[in-house]
Design a protein around this motif. Structure first.
Motif, PDB file in Angstrom:
ATOM      1  N   ALA A   1      60.130  35.032  18.429  1.00  0.00           N
ATOM      2  CA  ALA A   1      61.370  34.356  18.820  1.00  0.00           C
ATOM      3  C   ALA A   1      61.083  32.872  19.020  1.00  0.00           C
ATOM      4  O   ALA A   1      59.924  32.449  19.026  1.00  0.00           O
ATOM      5  CB  ALA A   1      61.924  34.946  20.117  1.00  0.00           C
ATOM      6  N   VAL A   2      62.150  32.124  19.196  1.00  0.00           N
ATOM      7  CA  VAL A   2      62.008  30.759  19.693  1.00  0.00           C
ATOM      8  C   VAL A   2      62.046  30.832  21.217  1.00  0.00           C
ATOM      9  O   VAL A   2      62.965  31.426  21.794  1.00  0.00           O
ATOM     10  CB  VAL A   2      63.126  29.836  19.176  1.00  0.00           C
ATOM     11  N   TYR A   3      61.056  30.257  21.844  1.00  0.00           N
ATOM     12  CA  TYR A   3      60.946  30.290  23.299  1.00  0.00           C
ATOM     13  C   TYR A   3      61.387  28.936  23.856  1.00  0.00           C
ATOM     14  O   TYR A   3      60.913  27.883  23.414  1.00  0.00           O
ATOM     15  CB  TYR A   3      59.510  30.595  23.706  1.00  0.00           C
ATOM     16  N   TYR A   4      62.276  29.020  24.844  1.00  0.00           N
ATOM     17  CA  TYR A   4      62.860  27.817  25.449  1.00  0.00           C
ATOM     18  C   TYR A   4      62.484  27.730  26.926  1.00  0.00           C
ATOM     19  O   TYR A   4      62.538  28.732  27.643  1.00  0.00           O
ATOM     20  CB  TYR A   4      64.382  27.841  25.345  1.00  0.00           C
ATOM     21  N   CYS A   5      62.153  26.544  27.346  1.00  0.00           N
ATOM     22  CA  CYS A   5      61.932  26.273  28.766  1.00  0.00           C
ATOM     23  C   CYS A   5      63.264  25.842  29.381  1.00  0.00           C
ATOM     24  O   CYS A   5      64.028  25.089  28.763  1.00  0.00           O
ATOM     25  CB  CYS A   5      60.892  25.166  28.913  1.00  0.00           C
ATOM     26  N   LYS A   6      63.509  26.314  30.584  1.00  0.00           N
ATOM     27  CA  LYS A   6      64.745  25.973  31.288  1.00  0.00           C
ATOM     28  C   LYS A   6      64.422  25.486  32.686  1.00  0.00           C
ATOM     29  O   LYS A   6      63.527  26.008  33.348  1.00  0.00           O
ATOM     30  CB  LYS A   6      65.657  27.200  31.379  1.00  0.00           C
ATOM     31  N   ARG A   7      65.158  24.505  33.095  1.00  0.00           N
ATOM     32  CA  ARG A   7      65.013  23.956  34.445  1.00  0.00           C
ATOM     33  C   ARG A   7      66.347  24.098  35.174  1.00  0.00           C
ATOM     34  O   ARG A   7      67.404  23.824  34.607  1.00  0.00           O
ATOM     35  CB  ARG A   7      64.618  22.492  34.351  1.00  0.00           C
ATOM     36  N   VAL A   8      66.284  24.498  36.435  1.00  0.00           N
ATOM     37  CA  VAL A   8      67.489  24.605  37.256  1.00  0.00           C
ATOM     38  C   VAL A   8      67.285  23.781  38.520  1.00  0.00           C
ATOM     39  O   VAL A   8      66.298  23.982  39.246  1.00  0.00           O
ATOM     40  CB  VAL A   8      67.793  26.070  37.639  1.00  0.00           C
ATOM     41  N   ASN A   9      68.211  22.882  38.771  1.00  0.00           N
ATOM     42  CA  ASN A   9      68.125  22.073  39.989  1.00  0.00           C
ATOM     43  C   ASN A   9      68.616  22.851  41.195  1.00  0.00           C
ATOM     44  O   ASN A   9      69.385  23.809  41.083  1.00  0.00           O
ATOM     45  CB  ASN A   9      68.934  20.788  39.821  1.00  0.00           C
ATOM     46  N   ALA A  10      68.194  22.432  42.368  1.00  0.00           N
ATOM     47  CA  ALA A  10      68.590  23.079  43.612  1.00  0.00           C
ATOM     48  C   ALA A  10      70.097  22.906  43.852  1.00  0.00           C
ATOM     49  O   ALA A  10      70.706  21.947  43.367  1.00  0.00           O
ATOM     50  CB  ALA A  10      67.806  22.490  44.769  1.00  0.00           C
ATOM     51  N   PRO A  11      70.687  23.834  44.602  1.00  0.00           N
ATOM     52  CA  PRO A  11      72.135  23.764  44.862  1.00  0.00           C
ATOM     53  C   PRO A  11      72.597  22.429  45.421  1.00  0.00           C
ATOM     54  O   PRO A  11      73.665  21.942  45.050  1.00  0.00           O
ATOM     55  CB  PRO A  11      72.358  24.896  45.857  1.00  0.00           C
ATOM     56  N   ARG A  12      71.776  21.829  46.301  1.00  0.00           N
ATOM     57  CA  ARG A  12      72.221  20.570  46.903  1.00  0.00           C
ATOM     58  C   ARG A  12      72.248  19.431  45.882  1.00  0.00           C
ATOM     59  O   ARG A  12      72.826  18.380  46.167  1.00  0.00           O
ATOM     60  CB  ARG A  12      71.321  20.183  48.069  1.00  0.00           C
ATOM     61  N   TRP A  13      71.641  19.667  44.725  1.00  0.00           N
ATOM     62  CA  TRP A  13      71.681  18.681  43.641  1.00  0.00           C
ATOM     63  C   TRP A  13      72.604  19.139  42.516  1.00  0.00           C
ATOM     64  O   TRP A  13      72.532  18.622  41.398  1.00  0.00           O
ATOM     65  CB  TRP A  13      70.278  18.419  43.090  1.00  0.00           C
ATOM     66  N   GLY A  14      73.444  20.130  42.794  1.00  0.00           N
ATOM     67  CA  GLY A  14      74.464  20.515  41.832  1.00  0.00           C
ATOM     68  C   GLY A  14      74.088  21.629  40.888  1.00  0.00           C
ATOM     69  O   GLY A  14      74.871  22.004  40.015  1.00  0.00           O
ATOM     70  N   ARG A  15      72.860  22.188  41.050  1.00  0.00           N
ATOM     71  CA  ARG A  15      72.406  23.299  40.206  1.00  0.00           C
ATOM     72  C   ARG A  15      72.544  22.998  38.711  1.00  0.00           C
ATOM     73  O   ARG A  15      72.880  23.865  37.908  1.00  0.00           O
ATOM     74  CB  ARG A  15      73.125  24.597  40.537  1.00  0.00           C
ATOM     75  N   GLY A  16      72.254  21.766  38.346  1.00  0.00           N
ATOM     76  CA  GLY A  16      72.269  21.430  36.933  1.00  0.00           C
ATOM     77  C   GLY A  16      71.217  22.216  36.162  1.00  0.00           C
ATOM     78  O   GLY A  16      70.153  22.529  36.695  1.00  0.00           O
ATOM     79  N   GLU A  17      71.524  22.575  34.930  1.00  0.00           N
ATOM     80  CA  GLU A  17      70.605  23.332  34.089  1.00  0.00           C
ATOM     81  C   GLU A  17      70.246  22.506  32.858  1.00  0.00           C
ATOM     82  O   GLU A  17      71.115  21.897  32.237  1.00  0.00           O
ATOM     83  CB  GLU A  17      71.238  24.655  33.663  1.00  0.00           C
ATOM     84  N   TYR A  18      68.968  22.557  32.500  1.00  0.00           N
ATOM     85  CA  TYR A  18      68.484  21.769  31.372  1.00  0.00           C
ATOM     86  C   TYR A  18      67.553  22.633  30.526  1.00  0.00           C
ATOM     87  O   TYR A  18      66.828  23.479  31.051  1.00  0.00           O
ATOM     88  CB  TYR A  18      67.730  20.526  31.859  1.00  0.00           C
ATOM     89  N   TRP A  19      67.584  22.386  29.218  1.00  0.00           N
ATOM     90  CA  TRP A  19      66.797  23.172  28.276  1.00  0.00           C
ATOM     91  C   TRP A  19      65.849  22.283  27.480  1.00  0.00           C
ATOM     92  O   TRP A  19      66.177  21.126  27.168  1.00  0.00           O
ATOM     93  CB  TRP A  19      67.717  23.884  27.291  1.00  0.00           C
ATOM     94  N   GLY A  20      64.706  22.861  27.136  1.00  0.00           N
ATOM     95  CA  GLY A  20      63.801  22.211  26.213  1.00  0.00           C
ATOM     96  C   GLY A  20      64.250  22.446  24.780  1.00  0.00           C
ATOM     97  O   GLY A  20      65.244  23.132  24.527  1.00  0.00           O
ATOM     98  N   GLN A  21      63.499  21.887  23.846  1.00  0.00           N
ATOM     99  CA  GLN A  21      63.893  21.967  22.441  1.00  0.00           C
ATOM    100  C   GLN A  21      63.487  23.286  21.785  1.00  0.00           C
ATOM    101  O   GLN A  21      63.981  23.620  20.710  1.00  0.00           O
ATOM    102  CB  GLN A  21      63.266  20.800  21.658  1.00  0.00           C
ATOM    103  N   GLY A  22      62.629  24.032  22.450  1.00  0.00           N
ATOM    104  CA  GLY A  22      62.199  25.327  21.922  1.00  0.00           C
ATOM    105  C   GLY A  22      60.895  25.228  21.149  1.00  0.00           C
ATOM    106  O   GLY A  22      60.604  24.216  20.516  1.00  0.00           O
ATOM    107  N   THR A  23      60.136  26.310  21.200  1.00  0.00           N
ATOM    108  CA  THR A  23      58.893  26.395  20.437  1.00  0.00           C
ATOM    109  C   THR A  23      58.810  27.786  19.799  1.00  0.00           C
ATOM    110  O   THR A  23      59.098  28.788  20.450  1.00  0.00           O
ATOM    111  CB  THR A  23      57.664  26.107  21.324  1.00  0.00           C
TER     112      THR A  23
END
Length: 121
Positions: free
Chosen positions: A93-115
């Motif tokens: 598969a293509v594996y993606y890294c994901k980051r989730v910010n803490a609730p007090r920072w709005g719980r923004g989610e971000y993704w890598g480009q995949g490998t």
């Protein structure tokens, strides 16, 4: 600027191992957790494993990878790793890294480009 840079994918024979790395940058103090997801052709993206960056370091794994994959972190480097052992063709598969910010920072989610991870039988 938030960035996630993945590395470590490749081609391996069944039964082999690979180690993925993901380095986060940009407002890293906001990060609550990081994880690895994967998407195979024709399938939905699914969670592989994630880890809290807080003191407890709680982890969560998909049933299909328990006992074979290990997620770990290096907070000082803002990096997360996925050690994948006993790889099987169905792990391809293509594996993606994901980051989730803490609730007090709005719980923004971000993704890598995949490998790409390809396991041959």
């Amino acid at each position: 600027q938030v960035q996630l840079v993945e590395s470590g994918g490749g081609l391996v024979e069944a039964g082999g191992s690979l180690r993925l790395s993901c380095k986060a940058s940009g407002n890293i103090f906001m990060i609550d957790s990081m994880g690895w997801y994967r998407q195979a052709p024709g399938k939905q993206r699914e969670l592989v494993a994630d880890i809290s960056l807080s003191r407890n370091g709680n982890t969560n794994y998909a049933e299909s990878v328990k006992g074979r994959f290990t997620i770990s972190r290096d907070n000082a480097k803002s990096e997360v790793y996925l050690q994948m052992d006993s790889l099987q063709p169905e792990d391809t598969a293509v594996y993606y890294c994901k980051r989730v910010n803490a609730p007090r920072w709005g719980r923004g989610e971000y993704w890598g480009q995949g490998t790409q991870v390809t396991v041959s039988s």
